[in-house]
Design an enzyme around this catalytic site. Sequence first.
Site, PDB file in Angstrom:
ATOM      1  N   LYS A 105       0.825  -1.211   0.000  1.00  0.00           N
ATOM      2  CA  LYS A 105       0.000   0.000   0.000  1.00  0.00           C
ATOM      3  C   LYS A 105       0.857   1.258   0.000  1.00  0.00           C
ATOM      4  O   LYS A 105       0.620   2.191  -0.762  1.00  0.00           O
ATOM      5  CB  LYS A 105      -0.952  -0.003   1.193  1.00  0.00           C
ATOM      6  CG  LYS A 105      -1.829   1.245   1.255  1.00  0.00           C
ATOM      7  CD  LYS A 105      -2.768   1.230   2.448  1.00  0.00           C
ATOM      8  CE  LYS A 105      -3.872   0.226   2.260  1.00  0.00           C
ATOM      9  NZ  LYS A 105      -4.903   0.337   3.316  1.00  0.00           N
ATOM     10  N   GLU A 125       9.710  -5.762   4.696  1.00  0.00           N
ATOM     11  CA  GLU A 125       9.958  -7.090   4.122  1.00  0.00           C
ATOM     12  C   GLU A 125       9.683  -7.101   2.624  1.00  0.00           C
ATOM     13  O   GLU A 125      10.460  -7.641   1.832  1.00  0.00           O
ATOM     14  CB  GLU A 125       9.072  -8.141   4.810  1.00  0.00           C
ATOM     15  CG  GLU A 125       9.294  -8.275   6.302  1.00  0.00           C
ATOM     16  CD  GLU A 125       8.348  -7.421   7.111  1.00  0.00           C
ATOM     17  OE1 GLU A 125       8.076  -7.779   8.274  1.00  0.00           O
ATOM     18  OE2 GLU A 125       7.870  -6.382   6.592  1.00  0.00           O
ATOM     19  N   GLY A 151      -5.246  -4.298   4.223  1.00  0.00           N
ATOM     20  CA  GLY A 151      -4.568  -5.372   3.495  1.00  0.00           C
ATOM     21  C   GLY A 151      -5.272  -6.701   3.593  1.00  0.00           C
ATOM     22  O   GLY A 151      -5.404  -7.428   2.598  1.00  0.00           O
ATOM     23  N   ARG A 152      -5.758  -7.060   4.791  1.00  0.00           N
ATOM     24  CA  ARG A 152      -6.393  -8.374   4.972  1.00  0.00           C
ATOM     25  C   ARG A 152      -7.763  -8.449   4.308  1.00  0.00           C
ATOM     26  O   ARG A 152      -8.344  -9.518   4.219  1.00  0.00           O
ATOM     27  CB  ARG A 152      -6.493  -8.692   6.460  1.00  0.00           C
ATOM     28  CG  ARG A 152      -7.230  -7.663   7.297  1.00  0.00           C
ATOM     29  CD  ARG A 152      -7.044  -7.931   8.787  1.00  0.00           C
ATOM     30  NE  ARG A 152      -7.670  -6.934   9.644  1.00  0.00           N
ATOM     31  CZ  ARG A 152      -7.116  -5.776   9.998  1.00  0.00           C
ATOM     32  NH1 ARG A 152      -5.909  -5.472   9.542  1.00  0.00           N
ATOM     33  NH2 ARG A 152      -7.730  -4.936  10.799  1.00  0.00           N
ATOM     34  N   GLU A 161      -6.057 -10.409  13.375  1.00  0.00           N
ATOM     35  CA  GLU A 161      -5.557  -9.043  13.231  1.00  0.00           C
ATOM     36  C   GLU A 161      -6.681  -8.031  13.406  1.00  0.00           C
ATOM     37  O   GLU A 161      -6.457  -6.899  13.832  1.00  0.00           O
ATOM     38  CB  GLU A 161      -4.883  -8.862  11.863  1.00  0.00           C
ATOM     39  CG  GLU A 161      -4.045  -7.591  11.762  1.00  0.00           C
ATOM     40  CD  GLU A 161      -3.150  -7.568  10.535  1.00  0.00           C
ATOM     41  OE1 GLU A 161      -1.940  -7.872  10.668  1.00  0.00           O
ATOM     42  OE2 GLU A 161      -3.660  -7.263   9.432  1.00  0.00           O
ATOM     43  N   HIS A 198      -6.130 -36.501  11.591  1.00  0.00           N
ATOM     44  CA  HIS A 198      -4.952 -37.273  11.988  1.00  0.00           C
ATOM     45  C   HIS A 198      -3.843 -36.358  12.509  1.00  0.00           C
ATOM     46  O   HIS A 198      -2.690 -36.769  12.599  1.00  0.00           O
ATOM     47  CB  HIS A 198      -4.453 -38.099  10.801  1.00  0.00           C
ATOM     48  CG  HIS A 198      -5.441 -39.123  10.346  1.00  0.00           C
ATOM     49  ND1 HIS A 198      -5.470 -40.410  10.841  1.00  0.00           N
ATOM     50  CD2 HIS A 198      -6.468 -39.041   9.458  1.00  0.00           C
ATOM     51  CE1 HIS A 198      -6.449 -41.091  10.275  1.00  0.00           C
ATOM     52  NE2 HIS A 198      -7.076 -40.270   9.418  1.00  0.00           N
ATOM     53  N   LYS A 234       7.863  -4.183  14.714  1.00  0.00           N
ATOM     54  CA  LYS A 234       8.554  -3.643  13.542  1.00  0.00           C
ATOM     55  C   LYS A 234       9.516  -2.531  13.935  1.00  0.00           C
ATOM     56  O   LYS A 234      10.627  -2.441  13.406  1.00  0.00           O
ATOM     57  CB  LYS A 234       7.532  -3.139  12.517  1.00  0.00           C
ATOM     58  CG  LYS A 234       6.676  -4.230  11.900  1.00  0.00           C
ATOM     59  CD  LYS A 234       5.980  -3.778  10.636  1.00  0.00           C
ATOM     60  CE  LYS A 234       4.952  -2.728  10.862  1.00  0.00           C
ATOM     61  NZ  LYS A 234       4.157  -2.428   9.659  1.00  0.00           N
TER      62      LYS A 234
END
Length: 735
Positions: free
Chosen positions: A347, A353, A412-413, A499, A530, A655
């Site tokens: 954005k 990162e 973002g999510r 979040e 399992h 961060k």
Amino acid sequence: MQHRKFLKQMCFVLLHLAPVQCFLCPAVLSNGKTKLLTSCHIRESHVLYTKASSRTSRNGKGFGGMHPTSKKIHYPEILYDEDGNVQLTTRSDTSSTPALEFAEHLNDDQTSQPQHQHQNRVQKFISNIPKVLSKPPLVSATPEWRKLQRHAQQIKSTHLRDLLQDHDRCDAMWAEHDGVYYDYSRQQATLETMELLFDLAERQDLVKRIRAMVNGEKINFTENRAVLHTALRASKDDVGTVFVDGVDAIKEVHEVLDQIKEFTEAFRSGKITGYTGKRMRNIVSVGIGGSYLGPEFLAEVLKTEEEGINSSLGYSLRFLANVDPVDVERTCADLDPEETLIIIVSKTFTTAETMLNARTMRQWLWDFMGDDIEVVRKHVVACSSVSATENVKKFGVDTDKYFFRFWDWVGGRYSVCGAAGAVPISLLYGFDLFEKFLEGARSMDQHFINAPMRENIPIIMGLLGVWNSSFMGYNSRALIPYAQALLRLPAHIQQLDMESNGKRISRHGIEIDYPVGEVDFGEPGTNSQHSFFQLIHQGQTIPVDFLGFVQSQHDLLMDSEQLSSHDELMSNFFAQPDALANGKTAEEVRAEGCPEELVLHKVFDGNRPSSSLLFPQLSAYVTGQILSLYEHRTAVQGFIWDLNSFDQWGVELGKKLAVDIKGHLLKARYDPKRRPVDTGSPATSRILNYYLKNGREADENGSGIKTLTSVTRLTHREHYPPPINNLGGNVGKLS
């Protein structure tokens, strides 16, 4: 009537201060502001919060826990200003000084001021008392919440084994919309429970808040932003209905979608080629968090969808998210840079990162094709906010043709329906298939906005989430899709939900005193059975969402089998909810001839809640429905809990500290004297110095561990030697 209301409000304050013995009255300060003074005696065992509205304990019985910024203060004077904030001044003695007497000592020069000024200020203060007293309480203080708390105690004494025998209850606890069938009869809830939850929803103005969200009101108040992920999949017919700061949001969305369609069709047709003239077939999407998890989950679904199989032939899509250099290695291992397009999704175009990985991929392109800015303009596109245009341009992206914008009113999510998802998915599968995904999401949006609460699937799911977390005390939740193609859905919903609702402060600035925000996790069935179902059946109680499909994307029926593989899969989908709900008694175990010493080990308590969602077939359209369903469930829970589900300040501190650590690492790496690092934290300094020391020793001893490596993959040239246009890597054409 007003006097009566005022007296009620004053009584509320006095009760809210219990067990403090107090006397309230106004006092005039030297700065001209009027304060409400309360002279109090507080037992030494009590602790005051620094906010007037945060002074109840987690059990609702007076001054309970220590606020992180509070100090333990005995025998204070408490001053409330017009905003409801508490001012504390500790007295040196333990006598009970009346508040008015104390006020006389606040400022000696007040006595020289005209009496009418004091009276005017007092009157002004009294007129502001309603503002102070009207500060909304926590939702946990409402009658509706307390009714649910009492009701939860009753429910905890019942068993799902018995509730499931109530035919009227079971026949009422389901909902359906556009092929989506939702069964919540295996929740630890009765019809009375649901009515109490609907009452709570009405108390919290749920429908009004939903309308505010989809109409573009700035409900993300900490960032002063609208929340309009629904606009990303709105129809063109809705242009002109939603505005943010005077801008037609839906019109903007469709302008970008049209741009993406034109670009991706040109890419897939071969009209757009790479720097060396080759047709590009590989796509690498560089992004993290919502820029990665949502698009990846969708890409995995379409990989085995009938139309997706055919439309993606000849193309590949990979996601580069982790800043771990191994992720770069795995992503680029067998790709030809001359045939690769890089999408950078950020954005702000400053995400640490993402931008490190973006610079790495740019260098990878330059290493093979030369340090020409045209390499970037031909092989790199960007999805970013309009406000980041200059950052995008500085990176080398052609902002006239290859810049796809999104807006600060989409987090973002929640962005998979925007450019972050549209560009990579449309490049791989074609824009038409992505459009079907948007249509499915739009269908569920309309259901969420328009359906009555008692028939509204996302609302019911959200209310049951609140019920399980805040009233039944379950702090985890599992998502089990019986479709391997949804293998990345749990990871996306994990970020979406945790979040959004992993918060501790209400929208009114009050520290909450009730549980919110579940730990979400999951895996596809039957793999999950399992893996962690042992704990779900006989360990902690964890509510489960089971997702199943009437038809498989690809079914199999072997000659030697009577049932198809999909029926085999779905038999587990139907069995697991009953096993969790009913369990298995000791008598049933003994009836099977089990040795007595093993009986207790084979008993299943049951009474473990779950919901079942059944869809027609996993397609692009249905995937859109699933996405919208869970986005809205998250919003509903946030609205009920009085949270801002659309910011994420909790990710900032780590961060910031990482930036500080990078500074220490940079200094240490280039220090010829190799002096120990001192971060100010003994624990951090110790482990950081251990990391540096052992890294140096490994490098010096030739163990193969190197602190610095080259980006260029030599193996690529061994497998894909360019017959022409060999530009000499980073010493080539224009270096």
